[in-house]
Design a protein around this motif. Structure first.
Motif, PDB file in Angstrom:
ATOM      1  N   MET A   1       1.140  -1.141  -0.159  1.00 56.97           N
ATOM      2  CA  MET A   1      -0.340  -0.099  -0.152  1.00 56.97           C
ATOM      3  C   MET A   1       1.010   1.412   0.107  1.00 56.97           C
ATOM      4  N   LEU A   2       0.320   2.315  -0.398  1.00 56.44           N
ATOM      5  CA  LEU A   2       1.229   3.421  -0.940  1.00 56.44           C
ATOM      6  C   LEU A   2       0.158   4.941   0.496  1.00 56.44           C
ATOM      7  N   ILE A   3       1.459   4.511   1.160  1.00 55.27           N
ATOM      8  CA  ILE A   3       0.601   5.873   2.131  1.00 55.27           C
ATOM      9  C   ILE A   3       1.118   7.228   2.375  1.00 55.27           C
ATOM     10  N   TYR A   4       1.065   8.330   2.281  1.00 61.37           N
ATOM     11  CA  TYR A   4       1.347   9.438   2.692  1.00 61.37           C
ATOM     12  C   TYR A   4       1.484  10.134   3.877  1.00 61.37           C
ATOM     13  N   VAL A   5       2.502  10.886   4.314  1.00 62.93           N
ATOM     14  CA  VAL A   5       1.619  12.008   6.045  1.00 62.93           C
ATOM     15  C   VAL A   5       2.577  12.553   5.739  1.00 62.93           C
ATOM     16  N   ASP A   6       1.873  13.678   6.528  1.00 63.59           N
ATOM     17  CA  ASP A   6       2.681  15.222   6.262  1.00 63.59           C
ATOM     18  C   ASP A   6       3.884  14.462   7.328  1.00 63.59           C
ATOM     19  N   ILE A   7       4.531  15.254   7.857  1.00 65.01           N
ATOM     20  CA  ILE A   7       5.800  16.184   8.944  1.00 65.01           C
ATOM     21  C   ILE A   7       5.423  17.175   9.544  1.00 65.01           C
ATOM     22  N   ASP A   8       5.172  17.890   9.332  1.00 62.26           N
ATOM     23  CA  ASP A   8       5.071  18.766  10.753  1.00 62.26           C
ATOM     24  C   ASP A   8       3.259  18.688  10.814  1.00 62.26           C
ATOM     25  N   GLU A   9       3.703  18.288  12.364  1.00 59.21           N
ATOM     26  CA  GLU A   9       2.085  18.395  13.456  1.00 59.21           C
ATOM     27  C   GLU A   9       1.458  17.362  12.897  1.00 59.21           C
ATOM     28  N   THR A  10       2.422  15.445  12.363  1.00 64.31           N
ATOM     29  CA  THR A  10       1.966  14.624  11.779  1.00 64.31           C
ATOM     30  C   THR A  10       2.885  13.730  12.355  1.00 64.31           C
ATOM     31  N   ILE A  11       4.413  13.726  12.772  1.00 63.43           N
ATOM     32  CA  ILE A  11       5.207  13.149  13.208  1.00 63.43           C
ATOM     33  C   ILE A  11       6.638  14.544  13.992  1.00 63.43           C
ATOM     34  N   CYS A  12       5.810  14.752  14.287  1.00 62.99           N
ATOM     35  CA  CYS A  12       6.880  16.543  14.494  1.00 62.99           C
ATOM     36  C   CYS A  12       5.709  17.602  15.139  1.00 62.99           C
ATOM     37  N   GLU A  13       6.411  17.968  16.234  1.00 62.70           N
ATOM     38  CA  GLU A  13       5.462  19.481  16.484  1.00 62.70           C
ATOM     39  C   GLU A  13       6.645  20.706  16.272  1.00 62.70           C
ATOM     40  N   SER A  14       6.006  21.793  14.915  1.00 57.53           N
ATOM     41  CA  SER A  14       7.042  22.658  15.583  1.00 57.53           C
ATOM     42  C   SER A  14       6.785  23.786  15.086  1.00 57.53           C
ATOM     43  N   PRO A  15       7.873  24.784  15.616  1.00 51.55           N
ATOM     44  CA  PRO A  15       7.682  25.923  16.682  1.00 51.55           C
ATOM     45  C   PRO A  15       6.520  26.787  15.188  1.00 51.55           C
ATOM     46  N   LYS A  16       6.170  27.825  16.133  1.00 51.65           N
ATOM     47  CA  LYS A  16       4.961  28.943  15.161  1.00 51.65           C
ATOM     48  C   LYS A  16       5.918  29.622  14.627  1.00 51.65           C
ATOM     49  N   ASP A  17       7.203  29.616  14.376  1.00 56.61           N
ATOM     50  CA  ASP A  17       7.847  30.623  13.667  1.00 56.61           C
ATOM     51  C   ASP A  17       8.635  29.960  12.825  1.00 56.61           C
ATOM     52  N   ARG A  18       7.904  29.100  11.927  1.00 50.80           N
ATOM     53  CA  ARG A  18       8.883  27.391  11.301  1.00 50.80           C
ATOM     54  C   ARG A  18       9.974  27.258  11.752  1.00 50.80           C
ATOM     55  N   ASP A  19      10.294  27.627  12.000  1.00 55.73           N
ATOM     56  CA  ASP A  19      12.137  27.241  12.405  1.00 55.73           C
ATOM     57  C   ASP A  19      12.199  25.264  12.273  1.00 55.73           C
ATOM     58  N   TYR A  20      12.000  25.506  11.316  1.00 57.13           N
ATOM     59  CA  TYR A  20      11.916  23.604  10.982  1.00 57.13           C
ATOM     60  C   TYR A  20      13.398  22.614  12.349  1.00 57.13           C
ATOM     61  N   ALA A  21      13.799  23.798  11.821  1.00 57.94           N
ATOM     62  CA  ALA A  21      15.408  22.473  13.121  1.00 57.94           C
ATOM     63  C   ALA A  21      14.816  22.514  14.491  1.00 57.94           C
ATOM     64  N   LYS A  22      13.787  23.202  15.176  1.00 60.62           N
ATOM     65  CA  LYS A  22      13.680  22.722  16.793  1.00 60.62           C
ATOM     66  C   LYS A  22      12.605  22.403  17.054  1.00 60.62           C
ATOM     67  N   ALA A  23      12.289  21.323  15.204  1.00 66.01           N
ATOM     68  CA  ALA A  23      11.030  20.823  15.435  1.00 66.01           C
ATOM     69  C   ALA A  23      10.840  19.476  16.765  1.00 66.01           C
ATOM     70  N   THR A  24      10.327  19.287  17.321  1.00 74.23           N
ATOM     71  CA  THR A  24      10.451  17.982  17.961  1.00 74.23           C
ATOM     72  C   THR A  24       9.485  16.932  17.714  1.00 74.23           C
ATOM     73  N   PRO A  25      10.143  15.601  17.276  1.00 73.85           N
ATOM     74  CA  PRO A  25       8.990  14.553  17.263  1.00 73.85           C
ATOM     75  C   PRO A  25       8.238  13.919  18.404  1.00 73.85           C
ATOM     76  N   VAL A  26       7.424  13.146  17.617  1.00 71.32           N
ATOM     77  CA  VAL A  26       6.214  12.417  18.099  1.00 71.32           C
ATOM     78  C   VAL A  26       6.467  11.248  18.285  1.00 71.32           C
ATOM     79  N   LYS A  27       6.940  10.572  19.060  1.00 69.26           N
ATOM     80  CA  LYS A  27       7.549   9.265  18.585  1.00 69.26           C
ATOM     81  C   LYS A  27       6.811   8.319  18.572  1.00 69.26           C
ATOM     82  N   ASP A  28       5.701   8.356  19.026  1.00 71.26           N
ATOM     83  CA  ASP A  28       4.682   7.383  19.349  1.00 71.26           C
ATOM     84  C   ASP A  28       4.023   6.596  17.738  1.00 71.26           C
ATOM     85  N   ARG A  29       4.004   8.786  16.884  1.00 71.25           N
ATOM     86  CA  ARG A  29       3.421   8.504  15.910  1.00 71.25           C
ATOM     87  C   ARG A  29       4.691   7.381  14.651  1.00 71.25           C
ATOM     88  N   ILE A  30       5.625   8.221  15.015  1.00 73.11           N
ATOM     89  CA  ILE A  30       6.364   6.723  14.275  1.00 73.11           C
ATOM     90  C   ILE A  30       6.655   5.757  13.977  1.00 73.11           C
TER      91      ILE A  30
END
Length: 95
Positions: A1-30
């Motif tokens: 099966m082919l599954i599409y997954v968004d990165i931000d706010e799906t496998i990580c939480e990204s800061p409001k300033d959108r500095d993605y280097a500061k994003a934190t993972p959501v381990k259970d989703r990963i």
């Protein structure tokens, strides 16, 4: 099966300033996505990182995949300038 997954706010939480280097993972989703991959599914991570700013987040995102445990995959990026979307395809192999 082919599954599409968004990165931000799906496998990580990204800061409001959108500095993605500061994003934190959501381990259970990963872990759930890795399980789907291990079961033979193709996972395509889909992101619009940098489309508004023109910043290339590829190396940051690649490193995040490695450190967050998405490391049993191979990543390729394809830029689609018309849609403003970058696709990172995760296929069989090792990053």
């Amino acid at each position: 099966m082919l599954i599409y997954v968004d990165i931000d706010e799906t496998i990580c939480e990204s800061p409001k300033d959108r500095d993605y280097a500061k994003a934190t993972p959501v381990k259970d989703r990963i872990e759930k996505i890795n399980k789907l991959f291990d079961e033979g599914n193709t996972i395509v991570y889909w992101t619009a990182r940098g489309t508004m700013t023109g910043i290339n987040w590829y190396e940051v995102t690649k490193k995040q995949f490695q450190t967050w445990g998405c490391n049993r995959t191979q990543g390729n990026t394809t830029d689609n300038a018309d849609s403003g979307i970058t696709v990172i395809e995760i296929a069989a192999g090792v990053l």
